[in-house]
Design a protein around this motif. Structure first.
Motif, PDB file in Angstrom:
ATOM      1  N   CYS A  95      31.968  37.027  48.179  1.00 33.00           N
ATOM      2  CA  CYS A  95      31.621  35.750  48.794  1.00 33.00           C
ATOM      3  C   CYS A  95      30.917  34.834  47.814  1.00 33.00           C
ATOM      4  CB  CYS A  95      30.751  35.981  50.035  1.00 33.00           C
ATOM      5  SG  CYS A  95      31.687  36.675  51.430  1.00 33.00           S
ATOM      6  N   LEU A 153      43.092  45.433  60.584  1.00 32.96           N
ATOM      7  CA  LEU A 153      42.055  45.003  59.646  1.00 32.96           C
ATOM      8  C   LEU A 153      41.133  46.171  59.337  1.00 32.96           C
ATOM      9  CD1 LEU A 153      41.018  41.578  61.231  1.00 32.96           C
ATOM     10  CD2 LEU A 153      42.261  41.882  59.092  1.00 32.96           C
ATOM     11  N   ILE A 197      33.929  38.436  56.578  1.00 36.05           N
ATOM     12  CA  ILE A 197      34.363  39.756  56.112  1.00 36.05           C
ATOM     13  C   ILE A 197      34.173  39.741  54.596  1.00 36.05           C
ATOM     14  CG2 ILE A 197      36.253  41.424  56.002  1.00 36.05           C
ATOM     15  CD1 ILE A 197      37.516  40.003  58.385  1.00 36.05           C
ATOM     16  N   CYS A 232      37.521  37.861  50.461  1.00 35.81           N
ATOM     17  CA  CYS A 232      36.464  37.305  51.306  1.00 35.81           C
ATOM     18  C   CYS A 232      37.124  36.540  52.443  1.00 35.81           C
ATOM     19  CB  CYS A 232      35.556  36.367  50.504  1.00 35.81           C
ATOM     20  SG  CYS A 232      34.163  35.710  51.459  1.00 35.81           S
ATOM     21  N   GLY A 233      36.666  36.785  53.651  1.00 35.01           N
ATOM     22  CA  GLY A 233      37.181  36.057  54.805  1.00 35.01           C
ATOM     23  C   GLY A 233      36.050  35.391  55.565  1.00 35.01           C
ATOM     24  N   VAL A 285      40.747  33.057  54.561  1.00 36.54           N
ATOM     25  CA  VAL A 285      40.854  34.470  54.240  1.00 36.54           C
ATOM     26  C   VAL A 285      41.602  34.577  52.921  1.00 36.54           C
ATOM     27  CG1 VAL A 285      41.636  36.744  54.979  1.00 36.54           C
ATOM     28  CG2 VAL A 285      40.923  35.064  56.693  1.00 36.54           C
ATOM     29  N   ASP A 286      40.909  35.012  51.890  1.00 43.61           N
ATOM     30  CA  ASP A 286      41.486  35.105  50.556  1.00 43.61           C
ATOM     31  C   ASP A 286      41.950  36.536  50.317  1.00 43.61           C
ATOM     32  OD1 ASP A 286      42.251  34.551  47.988  1.00 43.61           O
ATOM     33  OD2 ASP A 286      40.228  34.674  47.149  1.00 43.61           O
ATOM     34  N   THR A 287      43.276  36.747  50.310  1.00 44.33           N
ATOM     35  CA  THR A 287      43.835  38.067  50.041  1.00 44.33           C
ATOM     36  C   THR A 287      44.464  38.064  48.653  1.00 44.33           C
ATOM     37  OG1 THR A 287      46.117  37.754  50.808  1.00 44.33           O
ATOM     38  CG2 THR A 287      44.428  38.109  52.496  1.00 44.33           C
ATOM     39  N   ILE A 329      43.755  43.953  54.843  1.00 40.65           N
ATOM     40  CA  ILE A 329      44.508  43.407  55.965  1.00 40.65           C
ATOM     41  C   ILE A 329      45.929  43.945  55.891  1.00 40.65           C
ATOM     42  CG2 ILE A 329      45.134  41.322  54.643  1.00 40.65           C
ATOM     43  CD1 ILE A 329      45.030  39.760  57.252  1.00 40.65           C
ATOM     44  N   THR A 383      44.573  29.905  55.579  1.00 43.18           N
ATOM     45  CA  THR A 383      43.661  28.865  56.048  1.00 43.18           C
ATOM     46  C   THR A 383      44.040  28.487  57.482  1.00 43.18           C
ATOM     47  OG1 THR A 383      45.062  27.130  55.124  1.00 43.18           O
ATOM     48  CG2 THR A 383      43.257  27.928  53.739  1.00 43.18           C
ATOM     49  N   ILE A 413      41.413  42.044  51.022  1.00 46.76           N
ATOM     50  CA  ILE A 413      40.703  40.823  51.405  1.00 46.76           C
ATOM     51  C   ILE A 413      39.528  40.662  50.445  1.00 46.76           C
ATOM     52  CG2 ILE A 413      39.371  39.625  53.181  1.00 46.76           C
ATOM     53  CD1 ILE A 413      40.851  41.232  55.281  1.00 46.76           C
TER      54      ILE A 413
END
Length: 461
Positions: free
Chosen positions: A448, A269, A301, A337-338, A356-358, A306, A364, A335
């Motif tokens: 975010c 990460l 994050i 937003c995590g 965690v949106d990659t 990632i 999820t 990433i």
């Protein structure tokens, strides 16, 4: 004898007395070895004494039996001190020595005139080995050779059919001796200029400890990393038989790329991590406190990268993962937003948000961590944002215990075909609360803020 002769005789006697000192050496059953050089300033006046001494032993807390001071548990120690005794005040200058493999120096003063003795100290270490803090937290220090030989010489109990079981717990369960804590006051500052910590890239530790009338407060308590820090406060109220404690710690701008093993070419990460954990509970040990605690723990994050191996594993694109694992190089996925958010209720950490949106996969998760048994029951799944021809719907599982975690694939549980939009609708509802809990300023972070707007709208971007 004339008055002049009497005066000369008295002066000569006083000077001779001032030149006299006493060496004393003794050992106690508590493994304390003390060598002292005592100088009495005035004849027959023990209220003004200078003492140079060297004290050593297996645990500094054992000094309680000699002084009544509730000092912390330590590994094997050796300290050299110059002390001035003036009435009820004991002033220790030039304290130097070691606790385990850590050095220690500073100044200490003890005042015994009040209802309770009060210790005031300003201490520092050039280098602190973080492992030497283990006894302070309740984990026994490794026994020295002398301690082992003394233990072997003691009469042994009769053998039983079963040996004492190893509870295998990560959180120490040594009870705080509340009677000792109530028996003194203290005001101690400490700073370690360098830190040896194999698993965490730490470079500085500082704290200010105040103990007054049975209430111990550490504020601030700061662990500085190469980039970022963990900082906050701890309070333990030991005025009752079962101490009541509060912990409030923040994670500020910690660089995730610092966390990698020696065998890794790159960290899994990258990016900046922020977070906060706040717990309240009753318990005489760290484990008992955690098992009965209430509170919350959140990590964000705001932006980062990632490893494709991790991102693809959560989506379980088998061919892609095998190719990545076999390749020499590893790609990176953005990433956006995590967020990981837990709520703690009576020692049960339950997920409210794992998101965690990659750029390729929406990760999820859900589950819980039992702080009493220390069992882990978490699962992660990935929803690819692009069509994949080969994909397993089995979630990644995180199990085992805090001391021995395990990672696997649960083939018996197929991930629900909810899709990205449904996952957003269910999991993003508490996002605003989690971000505000960590830092209200995160709401202005672009990535975010976009996630929060998705939560409010309940739609997929």
């Amino acid at each position: 004898m004339s008055a002049a002769s009497a005066a000369d005789t008295h002066r000569a006697f006083t000077m001779a007395w001032n030149r006299r000192s006493l060496w004393a050496e003794y050992a106690t059953a508590a493994d304390i070895n003390l060598k002292s050089h005592i100088t009495v300033q005035k004849p027959f006046d023990l209220s003004a004494v200078d003492v140079k001494f060297i004290v050593s032993g297996d645990d500094l807390a054992d000094v309680f039996y000699l002084t009544g001071l509730a000092l912390t548990n330590t590994p094997k120690y050796r300290l050299a001190v110059t002390m001035q005794v003036r009435g009820t005040k004991f002033r220790m200058q030039d304290l130097k020595g070691s606790l385990g493999s850590s050095d220690l120096e500073g100044q200490v003063e003890v005042q015994t005139a009040g209802a309770r003795p009060k210790l005031t100290a300003k201490l520092s270490s050039a280098t602190l080995n973080i492992a030497d803090l283990a006894p302070t937290l309740g984990t026994p220090a490794p026994k020295t050779a002398s301690a082992k030989s003394r233990e072997a010489a003691k009469p042994q109990p009769e053998a039983t059919d079963a040996a004492a079981p190893d509870n295998g717990k990560l959180l120490p369960d040594a009870d705080l001796q509340v009677n000792r804590v109530r028996g003194m006051d203290a005001d101690v500052t400490y700073k370690a200029a360098a830190v040896t910590a194999p698993k965490v890239p730490m470079k500085e530790v500082t704290f200010h400890l105040v103990l007054a009338d049975g209430v111990l407060t550490i504020n601030p308590l700061t662990f500085v990393l190469d980039q970022g820090k963990f900082a906050g406060s701890v309070q333990i109220d030991a005025r009752t038989d079962i101490p009541e404690s509060n912990i409030d710690m923040r994670i500020d701008d910690v660089d995730l790329s610092e966390f990698k093993s020696a065998t890794m070419k790159q960290a899994p990460l990258q990016g900046t991590m922020l977070g906060r954990f706040k717990f309240h509970g009753m318990g005489s040990s760290i484990h008992k406190f955690a098992a009965n605690s209430n509170g919350a723990m959140s990590v964000v994050i705001p932006h980062g990268q990632i490893s494709d191996v991790i991102a693809e594993l959560t989506g379980i694109n088998v061919l892609k993962v095998v190719g990545l694992l076999l390749s020499k190089g590893q790609g990176q996925t953005e990433i956006r937003c995590g967020i990981v958010d837990f709520k703690d209720q009576q020692g049960s950490l339950n997920t409210t948000t794992v998101f965690v949106d990659t750029s390729n996969v929406l990760i999820t998760g859900r589950g819980k961590i039992n702080l009493d048994s220390e069992d882990i029951d978490l699962s992660l799944q990935g929803d690819p944002k692009k069509l994949r021809f080969l994909r397993l719907r089995s979630p990644i599982t995180l199990g085992g215990t805090l001391d021995h975690p395990t990672v696997g694939i649960d083939a018996k549980k197929l991930a629900a075909q909810a899709g990205v939009a449904a996952a957003l609708g269910v999991l993003l509802t508490p996002v605003a609360a989690a971000i505000a809990f960590i830092d209200p300023g995160l709401a202005k972070n672009k990535e975010c803020a976009d996630v929060m707007s998705l939560a409010n709208a309940g739609i997929q971007n």
